[in-house]
Design an enzyme around this catalytic site. Structure first.
Site, PDB file in Angstrom:
ATOM      1  N   ALA A 177      -0.213  -0.770   1.635  1.00 44.62           N
ATOM      2  CA  ALA A 177      -1.243  -0.655   0.614  1.00 44.62           C
ATOM      3  C   ALA A 177      -2.147  -1.874   0.644  1.00 44.62           C
ATOM      4  O   ALA A 177      -1.671  -3.015   0.690  1.00 44.62           O
ATOM      5  CB  ALA A 177      -0.602  -0.520  -0.766  1.00 44.62           C
ATOM      6  N   SER A 178      -3.461  -1.657   0.647  1.00 43.57           N
ATOM      7  CA  SER A 178      -4.454  -2.716   0.575  1.00 43.57           C
ATOM      8  C   SER A 178      -4.317  -3.644   1.789  1.00 43.57           C
ATOM      9  O   SER A 178      -4.564  -3.208   2.917  1.00 43.57           O
ATOM     10  CB  SER A 178      -4.310  -3.463  -0.757  1.00 43.57           C
ATOM     11  N   SER A 179      -3.903  -4.891   1.616  1.00 42.69           N
ATOM     12  CA  SER A 179      -3.664  -5.736   2.780  1.00 42.69           C
ATOM     13  C   SER A 179      -2.678  -5.064   3.729  1.00 42.69           C
ATOM     14  O   SER A 179      -2.823  -5.138   4.955  1.00 42.69           O
ATOM     15  CB  SER A 179      -3.130  -7.100   2.325  1.00 42.69           C
ATOM     16  N   HIS A 226      -8.523   0.961  -7.064  1.00 42.94           N
ATOM     17  CA  HIS A 226      -7.681   0.241  -6.105  1.00 42.94           C
ATOM     18  C   HIS A 226      -6.249   0.157  -6.639  1.00 42.94           C
ATOM     19  O   HIS A 226      -5.763  -0.918  -7.022  1.00 42.94           O
ATOM     20  CB  HIS A 226      -8.255  -1.162  -5.865  1.00 42.94           C
TER      21      HIS A 226
END
Length: 418
Positions: free
Chosen positions: A144-146, A285
């Site tokens: 997730a994300s990074s 996000h």
């Protein structure tokens, strides 16, 4: 890297707390592993091995968001609970640099065995391979994300190791590349980097020059209201991985598994298509949310699931007429059912030319407003009878290209275009 929201960890923990039924009792616990191999950036490794995994288990590498950790991703997502159920091993890497973000931006990280975080994560996989003898055809990565960005990087660096990936809120391989000491690429984060599919694909192929083997499949997830890694990165990832896998950018299948979700599949129509993309209308996000981990596992093939989609519509024809001016246009679309059975609950998928953005529409809803769009009926026109037609349309802005979509699919079936 500095901006990815710490509240994501809180959201993930709250989502887990609200899941309802408790996980089955298990003696398995999350264990930290040290001395797992070459580890140039001093990552930490946590491992979750369910009871009674049997022989040749699957492995999922689950990569956390910035400000997070492996243990936080373990407790704040559904992967461990699903591992108990389906008997696969989960590896949770932890970044240890300031901000707890993964290196997806240096030249070392963007080439095979170049150094930095990808090498450490590859060592974690090797450690598990040496001790648990997993099925080499069932090693996967998600994040997730990074961690979603790292998913893209690992599939590029190690296509011979990972068979598929699921990137939540990620960016394409190479998009975040920057010049040290910078660790944040604002242009990429804001969705301002656009490349051709070939250019994106070349970045992936350049990570492991000369590799001619099978490439891993890719699933991407993104919310339209993501203000940290903005939504255009969703479409750029689709361009990249359809090119890498050599499949058409035109969806072979489109549906809506939940309200506000648009799922498109490329190069195949089944659960394990080469590329699958899920767009989430109005979502920010804060992924993955409840149920999404199970969909990632279905895409990997860990949980089985159908390999064919639900029944699709019969033959169809689309008539598309554009009237344009200055920076605007209107499009009148007529959908004709050329088959012998009614089409119920239809969805029409097409890709708008670059620079076109829908501002309003009639006789249908349109989501998202640009790129790969899906039109869905209103309450009064959900059925198209045999030889009958439905007229829909929209108004859009444009930046110079007033062209028409090149293809359309109705409930996953390609239509004749006139």
């Amino acid at each position: 890297m500095r901006k990815i929201l710490s509240r994501l960890g809180v959201a993930l923990l709250l989502a887990t707390a609200l899941l309802g039924a408790p996980a089955p009792a298990s003696a398995a616990t999350l264990v930290e592993v040290t001395g797992f191999g070459t580890n140039p950036s001093n990552l930490r490794m946590h491992l979750y091995v369910p009871d009674n995994i049997g022989t040749r288990p699957a492995v999922v590498v689950a990569v956390h968001y910035c400000t997070g950790s492996g243990p936080a991703f373990h407790s704040g997502t559904e992967f461990a609970r699903l591992a108990d159920q389906h008997k696969f091993i989960v590896i949770y890497p932890s970044a240890t640099r300031s901000g707890q973000c993964f290196d997806v931006y240096t030249q070392e990280a963007l080439r095979r065995d170049g150094g930095s975080d990808p090498v450490g994560i590859r060592s974690m996989v090797s450690y598990v391979q040496q001790r648990y003898n997993p099925d080499p055809d069932r090693i996967f990565v998600t994040g997730a994300s990074s961690g979603g960005m790292m998913t893209n990087v690992l599939l590029g660096d190690y296509p011979d190791v990972f068979k598929a990936g699921a990137a939540f809120m990620g960016v394409p391989f190479g998009c975040f590349a920057t010049t040290p000491p910078n660790t944040w690429n604002s242009e990429c984060a804001n969705g301002q980097i656009t490349r051709t599919p070939q250019q994106w694909g070349d970045l992936v192929r350049g990570a492991y020059p000369g590799y001619a083997g099978t490439r891993p499949r890719m699933q991407v997830w993104h919310g339209t209201e993501d203000s940290t890694l903005r939504y255009p990165n969703f479409g750029e990832q689709i361009k990249q991985w359809t090119n890498v896998l050599g499949v058409s950018q035109t969806p072979a299948y489109t549906d809506s598994p939940q309200s506000g979700w648009t799922r498109t599949r490329y190069g195949g129509t089944g659960t394990t298509a080469p590329v699958e993309a899920i767009s989430l209308q109005g979502v920010g996000h804060n992924l993955p949310m409840s149920g999404m981990a199970a969909m990632a596992l279905a895409f990997f093939g860990i949980t089985g699931g159908s390999t064919e989609p639900p029944p699709t519509a019969g033959p169809c024809r689309v008539d598309y007429a554009v009237s344009s001016w200055n920076t605007g246009l209107t499009a009148a679309v007529t959908i004709t059912n050329t088959g012998t059975a009614p089409v119920n609950g239809w969805s029409l998928a097409f890709t708008l030319p670059s620079g076109q953005t829908i501002t309003s529409g009639w006789n249908a809803t349109y989501s998202p407003a640009s790129g790969q769009v899906t039109a869905r009926p209103l309450t009064y026109n959900t059925t198209i009878g045999p030889s009958a037609s439905v007229g829909i349309g929209f108004q859009a802005t444009h930046t110079g290209d007033t062209g028409e979509p090149t293809s359309f699919t109705l409930n996953g079936n390609a239509c004749t275009v006139t």
